[in-house]
Design a protein around this motif. Structure first.
Motif, PDB file in Angstrom:
ATOM      1  N   GLY A   1       0.795  -1.204   0.000  1.00 13.56           N
ATOM      2  CA  GLY A   1       0.000   0.000   0.000  1.00 13.56           C
ATOM      3  C   GLY A   1       0.835   1.264   0.000  1.00 13.56           C
ATOM      4  N   PRO A   2       0.218   2.363  -0.464  1.00  9.72           N
ATOM      5  CA  PRO A   2       0.892   3.653  -0.461  1.00  9.72           C
ATOM      6  C   PRO A   2       0.725   4.335   0.894  1.00  9.72           C
ATOM      7  N   GLY A   3       1.199   5.561   0.986  1.00  6.75           N
ATOM      8  CA  GLY A   3       0.969   6.356   2.185  1.00  6.75           C
ATOM      9  C   GLY A   3       2.239   6.645   2.950  1.00  6.75           C
ATOM     10  N   GLU A   4       2.230   7.780   3.636  1.00  5.08           N
ATOM     11  CA  GLU A   4       3.411   8.226   4.354  1.00  5.08           C
ATOM     12  C   GLU A   4       3.740   7.320   5.531  1.00  5.08           C
ATOM     13  N   GLU A   5       2.717   6.779   6.219  1.00  5.10           N
ATOM     14  CA  GLU A   5       3.024   5.907   7.353  1.00  5.10           C
ATOM     15  C   GLU A   5       3.807   4.676   6.897  1.00  5.10           C
ATOM     16  N   THR A   6       3.401   4.086   5.779  1.00  7.93           N
ATOM     17  CA  THR A   6       4.114   2.926   5.258  1.00  7.93           C
ATOM     18  C   THR A   6       5.511   3.318   4.788  1.00  7.93           C
ATOM     19  N   ALA A   7       5.613   4.464   4.089  1.00  6.94           N
ATOM     20  CA  ALA A   7       6.920   4.925   3.612  1.00  6.94           C
ATOM     21  C   ALA A   7       7.857   5.221   4.771  1.00  6.94           C
ATOM     22  N   ALA A   8       7.340   5.809   5.852  1.00  4.42           N
ATOM     23  CA  ALA A   8       8.183   6.116   7.014  1.00  4.42           C
ATOM     24  C   ALA A   8       8.706   4.836   7.659  1.00  4.42           C
ATOM     25  N   ALA A   9       7.846   3.817   7.735  1.00  2.00           N
ATOM     26  CA  ALA A   9       8.285   2.538   8.299  1.00  2.00           C
ATOM     27  C   ALA A   9       9.360   1.905   7.436  1.00  2.00           C
TER      28      ALA A   9
END
Length: 416
Positions: free
Chosen positions: A128-136
């Motif tokens: 999935g996309p999204g900043e929370e996933t990218a930050a992790a």
């Protein structure tokens, strides 16, 4: 109303139903064509990096690494749990269990969970996309983890499907991580190709040789093995394309009638109850997510995932038995007019069969998606609508069932 007027009304309704059926049948073909084209384009490009990724992931496992799957959105959480169960509980006989865990936001943000759990030798695969996933994922990369994503969120390995349709993207993603799980095992049979492990005797594939005829290749020629794995990826991608076509075309009328009944019941206030075991449990999770938090601006629908509450599942399994884990929940939640969606690769799972019987007795409409030859569910007509994916390959069955559900979900919105 006169008898003549009544007959005219009946004829008009019959014509309308036939026209709607024809329109939805054309829509099934359109959605299949979209998937066939995307599948061919994706795996023609992705086969090379995916083959090399299998090697890199095998190296991490050989150094006591783990697979950590992460996902934030509801649909992404189902993929994270799906890939984890495939690695921990392999469905192909003779394949080793590998350490994997899904982190889906319970107990903290994904970044916090990865910060706490990830170790340098691990593999982190993001959905999935999204900043929370990218930050992790950034935390994982800084920790030294091999990191993989199916969205453009800055991963070291990005295998993004080449289309916008969220359902078809998820189906290609599911096939890709199934292939990663299936083919990472090839490199365990070539120990000399894994950094940190010594070469050993060339492996005799035995009964598996018809699946992986290249297992007896030289231990020292990495490119030769990768080339064979790449070809295997393309062959398996062709296999799922054919199985998807069989499922959607042979089951077209079932899909249309099931979607029409599902739409009518949802419009009347029904709740969908979804269930399955193992990987099929995560497919039930995805179905519920597609109803409760749908894409494309569609209206949210009532749905309950009967696999999501570990306390309920373990209480029933411990006190009564595994066969009752879904039927007891249908007693609690099912109402006359609701709908049960059951997913099973075999069509013979005892707890699915008991759930279907309980649901029918309580006035629920029942939809079953099954593999192999349909098992008892198809042979005995245990569901109102039975869609059969004719294969004995469990990953391919699940992939075709994902397509069937997503097509049905689209038809629900067009069946009014």
């Amino acid at each position: 109303m006169s008898a003549e007027a009544s007959a005219d009304g009946a004829r008009a309704r019959a014509v309308a139903v036939a026209e709607r059926h024809e329109r939805l049948a054309d829509r099934v073909e359109e959605l299949l064509a979209l998937r066939t084209d995307a599948n061919e384009r994706y795996f023609e490009t992705a086969a090379e990096p995916l083959a090399r990724l299998c090697h890199r992931v095998a190296e991490r496992f050989s150094r006591a690494g783990r697979l950590i799957a992460i996902g934030h959105a509801p649909q992404a959480r189902s993929d994270a749990r799906h890939v984890a169960v495939e690695f921990v509980h392999p469905v192909i006989v003779g394949k080793r269990a590998l350490p994997a865990i899904a982190l889906t936001g319970e107990g903290g943000t994904l970044r916090e969970r990865v910060q706490l759990m990830a170790e340098p030798q691990d593999v982190v695969i993001a959905f999935g996309p999204g900043e929370e996933t990218a930050a992790a994922l950034r935390v994982a990369a800084a920790r030294g983890c091999l990191n993989v994503a199916f969205e453009p969120i800055g991963a070291e390995w990005e295998l993004e499907p080449p289309l916008a349709d969220p359902f078809a993207r998820q189906e290609l993603t599911e096939t890709a991580y199934h292939l990663l799980w299936e083919l990472v095992h090839v490199f365990f049979e070539h120990r000399g190709l894994l950094t940190g492990r010594d070469a050993g005797p060339i492996h005799d594939a035995g009964a598996s040789s018809f699946l992986y005829p290249f297992l007896t290749e030289s231990e020292s020629d990495l490119e030769s093995v990768i080339d064979d794995v790449r070809r295997s990826i393309r062959l398996k991608a062709h296999e799922i394309a054919e199985l998807r076509a069989q499922t959607l075309r042979e089951g077209r009328d079932t899909l249309i009638t099931a979607a029409s009944e599902l739409r009518a019941r949802l419009d009347a206030g029904a709740t969908v109850l979804a269930l399955g075991n193992g990987g099929s449990a995560t497919d039930a999770m995805d179905a519920v997510a597609d109803l409760r938090e749908p894409p494309c601006g569609w209206v949210a629908r009532r749905a309950i995932d009967l696999t999501e509450d570990a306390a309920i599942l373990t209480a029933i399994a411990n006190d009564i038995g595994v066969e009752a884990i879904f039927a007891r929940q249908i007693i609690a939640h099912g109402r006359d007019g609701d709908v049960l969606l059951a997913l099973s690769t075999s069509g013979d799972s005892a707890n699915v069969i008991e759930a279907l019987a309980e649901a029918r007795g309580r006035g629920l409409a029942t939809i079953a998606m099954v593999g192999y030859d349909g098992g008892r569910i198809a042979a005995e007509g245990l569901a109102d609508h039975v869609l059969v994916t004719r294969s004995q390959n469990i990953p391919r069955i699940q992939e075709a069932q994902a397509s069937a559900w997503h097509v049905m979900r689209a038809l629900v919105e067009e069946a009014a």
